[in-house]
Design an enzyme around this catalytic site. Structure first.
Site, PDB file in Angstrom:
ATOM      1  N   LYS A 173       0.848  -1.198   0.000  1.00 44.73           N
ATOM      2  CA  LYS A 173       0.000   0.000   0.000  1.00 44.73           C
ATOM      3  C   LYS A 173       0.885   1.250   0.000  1.00 44.73           C
ATOM      4  CE  LYS A 173      -2.406   3.051   3.064  1.00 44.73           C
ATOM      5  NZ  LYS A 173      -2.210   4.105   2.115  1.00 44.73           N
ATOM      6  N   GLY A 226       6.521   5.923   8.381  1.00 43.68           N
ATOM      7  CA  GLY A 226       5.550   7.011   8.494  1.00 43.68           C
ATOM      8  C   GLY A 226       5.600   7.636   9.880  1.00 43.68           C
ATOM      9  N   GLU A 248       9.879   2.527  10.679  1.00 42.84           N
ATOM     10  CA  GLU A 248      10.781   3.676  10.517  1.00 42.84           C
ATOM     11  C   GLU A 248       9.916   4.907  10.725  1.00 42.84           C
ATOM     12  OE1 GLU A 248      13.810   3.578  10.384  1.00 42.84           O
ATOM     13  OE2 GLU A 248      14.182   1.514   9.763  1.00 42.84           O
ATOM     14  N   CYS A 282      12.569  12.186   6.918  1.00 43.95           N
ATOM     15  CA  CYS A 282      12.721  11.732   8.314  1.00 43.95           C
ATOM     16  C   CYS A 282      14.093  12.134   8.819  1.00 43.95           C
ATOM     17  CB  CYS A 282      12.654  10.221   8.434  1.00 43.95           C
ATOM     18  SG  CYS A 282      11.384   9.490   7.495  1.00 43.95           S
ATOM     19  N   GLU A 380       8.453  16.713  15.571  1.00 42.27           N
ATOM     20  CA  GLU A 380       8.798  16.680  14.146  1.00 42.27           C
ATOM     21  C   GLU A 380       7.849  17.590  13.370  1.00 42.27           C
ATOM     22  OE1 GLU A 380       8.198  12.975  11.908  1.00 42.27           O
ATOM     23  OE2 GLU A 380      10.237  13.258  11.142  1.00 42.27           O
TER      24      GLU A 380
END
Ligand code: UN1
Length: 490
Positions: A173, A226, A248, A282, A380
């Protein structure tokens, strides 16, 4: 308008609901494609196809599986420019970075293909005579892959290629903001000769498709890149079925600049790390921890350099910073700038949504006088916003670097080896760069982080094979008699 279908059991099929969603160019807001939206039934069909395909695919010798990957790598190479342009249109990153993204997929395809002749286990002596001990790697089974929008083909390749070479069959996906590059990747693998059912692509929403992947009991492992929030949810849900999970997640990556650093080199690294990919990595450098003696000069030079960056459509060769992926990310970045101002940080450059452009653009933004506990220094942001934090010395800088919940990438600029080695030993992160920015991971080394960035797995490198295999330990006793380990040892 081009329609993009699901790929199930070797066929391109419409979603069973007939529903579709829009794929939008974030620089122009033009519609670039209609994407079929899978529902639960589609995922179930995909999983059944993957289950049926597993026996044949996992029994195919890995060097033969590799031939398909080698062919796919060459096809990716032949189509690099076209795919890069498509990526810039779909995701927004500037063309030279899109070329890097496709190159990363090419590199991973070749690397994983090469692993087809290794997939190494180990052999070791037995404590008993006429007995042979070894480990072999076995595929996990049907594996679910859920990929993000910021590396539209590189991260899918990080997962798809090693998972295939290891003999798994896949439910894939891609992110709903950038499915087209994944669709192209699947088409390439199909054309390269991948048998039907081995790789199934289901585009659609996280809350239906993603959730089904996590909950379907036939799927034995889930690999997700994600947000931390989604990652935590996946880990909790998948634990009920004892699925193997690799995550991750976010980063709040620091660049430490010491008083003995080459400042111009450090500024090159900060500008690239903070504003490259519009800060949507990231691994983006979102904190600069500067020694107090050089902070004023660093800030002045950084502002000068950042002012020169051109924001705009990534297809134009002179653009440095492309758009943000979508409106909700744009609003999130604006919200964090407000938070920073309210917390008392000093906004010295940028801070605004760029209005006259049709797409989702945000000014490269610099805050100074940021204290380590402010939200803009902790959370973040995933946009072109960097925070400067003052440090007294190397120990203070490392302490600040470690004061966040994430631990993905990190960097130090210093001419002093002692500082560099302290950083290697003490910074809590999966990756540390010396005199280089926080971004630029190469595919043949492990990629991943510690603390809330992940759950201990690593992608890429030889660890990619660990991610997608199970180890089997084999004891081969050819003595022809009963031998008892630990007991028959005299
Ligand atoms: C990510 O930010 O999600 O090192 C992946 C880098 C790239 C990969 C980043 N090679 O920035």
């Amino acid at each position: 308008m081009q329609e993009y279908k699901l790929f199930i059991n070797g066929e391109w099929v419409e979603s069973s609901s007939g529903e579709m969603f829009d794929d939008i160019n974030p620089a122009t807001l033009e519609l670039i494609g209609k994407i079929h939206k899978a529902n639960e039934e589609d995922v179930k069909n995909a999983v059944d196809a993957a289950e049926d395909a597993f026996d044949t695919w996992s029994s195919t010798p890995a060097p033969r599986r590799a031939k398909i990957l080698f062919r796919a790598a060459r096809m990716l190479e032949d189509r690099k420019e076209e795919l890069s342009r498509l990526m810039t249109m779909e995701m927004g990153k500037v063309l030279k970075e899109a070329r890097g993204d496709v190159q990363e997929a090419i590199d991973m395809a070749y690397y994983a293909a090469g692993e087809g002749r290794r997939l190494l286990g180990e052999t070791t002596p037995s404590e008993l005579a006429d007995k042979f001990c070894m480990t072999v790697r076995r595929p996990i089974g049907v594996v679910g892959l859920i990929t993000p929008w910021n590396f539209p083909i590189a991260i899918p390749a990080w997962k798809v290629m090693p998972a295939l070479i290891a003999g798994n069959t896949l439910i894939f996906k891609p992110a709903s903001d950038t499915p087209i590059l994944s669709i192209e990747l699947v088409k390439i693998l199909q054309e390269a000769g991948l048998p039907g059912g081995v790789l199934n692509l289901v585009t659609g929403e996280g809350k239906t498709v993603g959730s089904q992947i996590v909950h379907n009991r036939k799927i034995r492992a889930v690999s997700f890149t994600g947000s931390l929030e989604t990652g935590k949810w996946i880990l909790g849900e998948a634990a009920r079925d004892m699925k193997k999970v690799s995550l991750e997640l976010g980063g709040k990556n620091p660049i430490i600049v010491m008083d003995d650093a080459d400042l111009d080199l450090a500024i090159d690294g900060i500008v690239w790390g903070a504003f490259g990919t519009t800060g949507q990595r990231c691994t983006a450098a979102s904190r600069v921890i500067a020694h107090y003696k050089i902070l004023p000069e660093l800030l002045k030079k950084l502002i000068e350099r950042t002012k020169k960056l051109k924001t705009g459509n990534g297809l134009l060769e002179n653009t440095d910073v492309g758009p943000v992926i979508n409106n909700s990310q744009l609003q999130k970045i604006a919200k964090y700038v407000d938070i920073g101002k309210k917390e008392g940080a000093k906004l010295v450059l940028g801070g605004n949504i760029i209005k006259p452009l049709p797409g989702y653009f945000f000014e490269p933004t610099i805050f100074t006088d940021v204290s380590p506990d402010m939200r803009i220094a902790q959370e973040e942001i995933f946009g072109p916003v960097v925070s400067l934090i003052k440090a007294q010395d190397i120990d203070d800088a490392i302490h600040i670097a470690n004061s966040v919940e994430y631990g993905l990438s990190s960097s130090i600029y210093s001419a002093n080896l002692k500082n560099a080695f302290k950083a290697i030993e003490k910074i809590e992160a999966g990756i540390t760069y010396i005199n280089a920015s926080t971004i630029g991971a190469e595919i043949h080394l492990p990629f991943g982080g510690i603390k809330s960035t992940g759950n201990g797995t690593r992608e890429a490198g030889t660890t990619a094979i660990e991610e997608f295999t199970e180890l089997k330990t084999v004891y081969f006793d050819y003595s022809g008699k009963l031998q008892k380990a630990q007991i028959d040892i005299e």
